[in-house]
Design an enzyme around this catalytic site. Sequence first.
Site, PDB file in Angstrom:
ATOM      1  N   GLU A 268     -93.536  28.819  -0.080  1.00 44.57           N
ATOM      2  CA  GLU A 268     -93.185  29.082   1.315  1.00 44.57           C
ATOM      3  C   GLU A 268     -94.077  30.235   1.746  1.00 44.57           C
ATOM      4  OE1 GLU A 268     -91.950  30.664   4.434  1.00 44.57           O
ATOM      5  OE2 GLU A 268     -90.172  31.308   3.328  1.00 44.57           O
ATOM      6  N   CYS A 302     -91.778  35.157   8.515  1.00 45.34           N
ATOM      7  CA  CYS A 302     -92.680  33.999   8.396  1.00 45.34           C
ATOM      8  C   CYS A 302     -92.526  33.121   9.617  1.00 45.34           C
ATOM      9  CB  CYS A 302     -92.332  33.136   7.200  1.00 45.34           C
ATOM     10  SG  CYS A 302     -92.212  34.013   5.709  1.00 45.34           S
TER      11      CYS A 302
HETATM   12  C1  UN1 Z   1     -89.034  34.409   6.045  1.00 50.38           C
HETATM   13  O1  UN1 Z   1     -89.496  35.066   6.968  1.00 50.38           O
HETATM   14  O2  UN1 Z   1     -89.598  34.342   4.927  1.00 50.38           O
HETATM   15  O3  UN1 Z   1     -85.605  31.457   9.915  1.00 50.38           O
HETATM   16  C2  UN1 Z   1     -87.717  33.727   6.091  1.00 50.38           C
HETATM   17  C3  UN1 Z   1     -85.619  32.685   9.766  1.00 50.38           C
HETATM   18  C4  UN1 Z   1     -84.866  33.268   8.598  1.00 50.38           C
HETATM   19  C5  UN1 Z   1     -85.668  33.202   7.351  1.00 50.38           C
HETATM   20  C6  UN1 Z   1     -87.069  33.727   7.444  1.00 50.38           C
HETATM   21  N1  UN1 Z   1     -83.643  32.522   8.430  1.00 50.38           N
HETATM   22  O4  UN1 Z   1     -86.204  33.436  10.531  1.00 50.38           O
END
Ligand code: UN1
Length: 512
Positions: A268, A302
Amino acid sequence: MHDWKSILPEPLDGILPGVMRGSVCQAGGSHSFAAKSPIDGQPTLDVWTATADDVKSVVEAAHESFLSWQTVPAPVRGHLVREIGEWVRANKQPLAEIVCLESGKIMPEALGEIQEWIDVCDFAVGLSRQLYGKTIASERPEHFLIEQWHPLGVVGVISAFNFPAAVWAWNAMIALVCGDTVVWKPSEQTPLTALACHQAVVAATEKISAEIGSLPDCLSSVVIGGADVGAALASNPMVPLVSATGSIPMGRKVAATVGSRLGRSLLELGGNNAMIVAPSADLKLAVRAIVFSAVGTCGQRCTSLRRLIVHRSLASDLIARLKSAYATLAIGDPRLPGTLVGPLVGPNSWTAMQQAIADAESQGGTLVCGGKRATGVGDGAYVEPAIIHMPAQTDVMLRETFAPVLYVVEYDKLDEAIAIHNDVPQGLSSAIFTGDAREAMSFIGPAGSDCGLANVNIGTSGAEIGGAFGGEKQTGGGRESGSDSWKQYMRRTTCTINYGTALPLAQGIEFG
Ligand code: UN1
């Protein structure tokens, strides 16, 4: 504030352990370090680091524990995860305080992160009674064809600073009910969070052991350290699955190492998430969604919104509304109520943000607002979130800059917007704001968004745990958390059972 230190393990010679091998603390390697809190740049608490040899012995112990854990009935494994969830509910506040201290995210978001952990515990407990296989029609008489899912082994988890608890939890809670054991290498920025999270497993294991007899010692372990520790985990053949979250260069290394031994990796990696705002969009909702997605966690998710693709007819109105919303953002200490934007994780992120703004301007962009160092808020990397109006999607927009920089481009036709949307190397999260059902369905359809997450009338960040989380292209293709992501943490056996008195061969083959 609570006394968050009380949920950390006992220090060894005044320094926190670098290796948590089940409930046993070990110093680890020869040196200790203290991460700097993004809040004020001050060191937190001293922690030992693990060595490659520590990783080897921890993986061996985790494998030993796996050999018995795999035979514990899955609903009993779920019982342990339920207990972990209870501990987390009871300790939500101090856990969130440690997340806030180490990652710099604001308290409401830190609490939200711990809530994701609680939610995934609930999900995993239900899952522990639903690890279903299929019954398949056999082509032969009196034959029975079934699929079973069995535990896989030791799962290595490598996680990033921005979700220092939840990402491990998505992996570990599912892996535990699947009958796997876990070895976790957290970000070097967030060792205290990892040690605090680990206490949940220690406490729950003790409690369940007292109730139902002793559970294996090393169901979950933590090894604290840098890239060498991650590499030792990725290269160990006793780790059939490595789940890694972080940058694209890190993911390339992990995938190459795990791939060279033909192990499984679940990646990821970076996102470069966009939202299309169509003429029929509800702009009030869109503005709220854009601000939360672009500015939340100081642009360091992310899933953060980085590109806004706006219909030409709305562009000046939407940009003006965003500019006014950005002007009201409270930037400052993430521990204080009311703060909406905490600091960047460190000085390198500020350099990357400045570079992105300079590149955007040299590629024809106009800075609408922000982009400066926020003043009077302490020694961390506090910044004013930036909006840059671009003439087209230029090179700077193809890379993920982990900071609150939002590029805006205009479009005329939906096809054009979708083409711009998909024309980046990453493929994590995406969104469209529209009141037009045809546009919405085109966006989530096969020729629409090429991302793992495609949203309508909500932002790009803040996914729920019940869905499979992850993305395509350079995001790495992995899926974590909900839906049927659990299958990656198990191995499948296809079983053919003959309950007749003859031995017919498949494909009608006559042999002798
Ligand atoms: C991440 O930034 O690695 O959807 C995860 C989201 C959170 C998870 C982010 N539930 O923004």
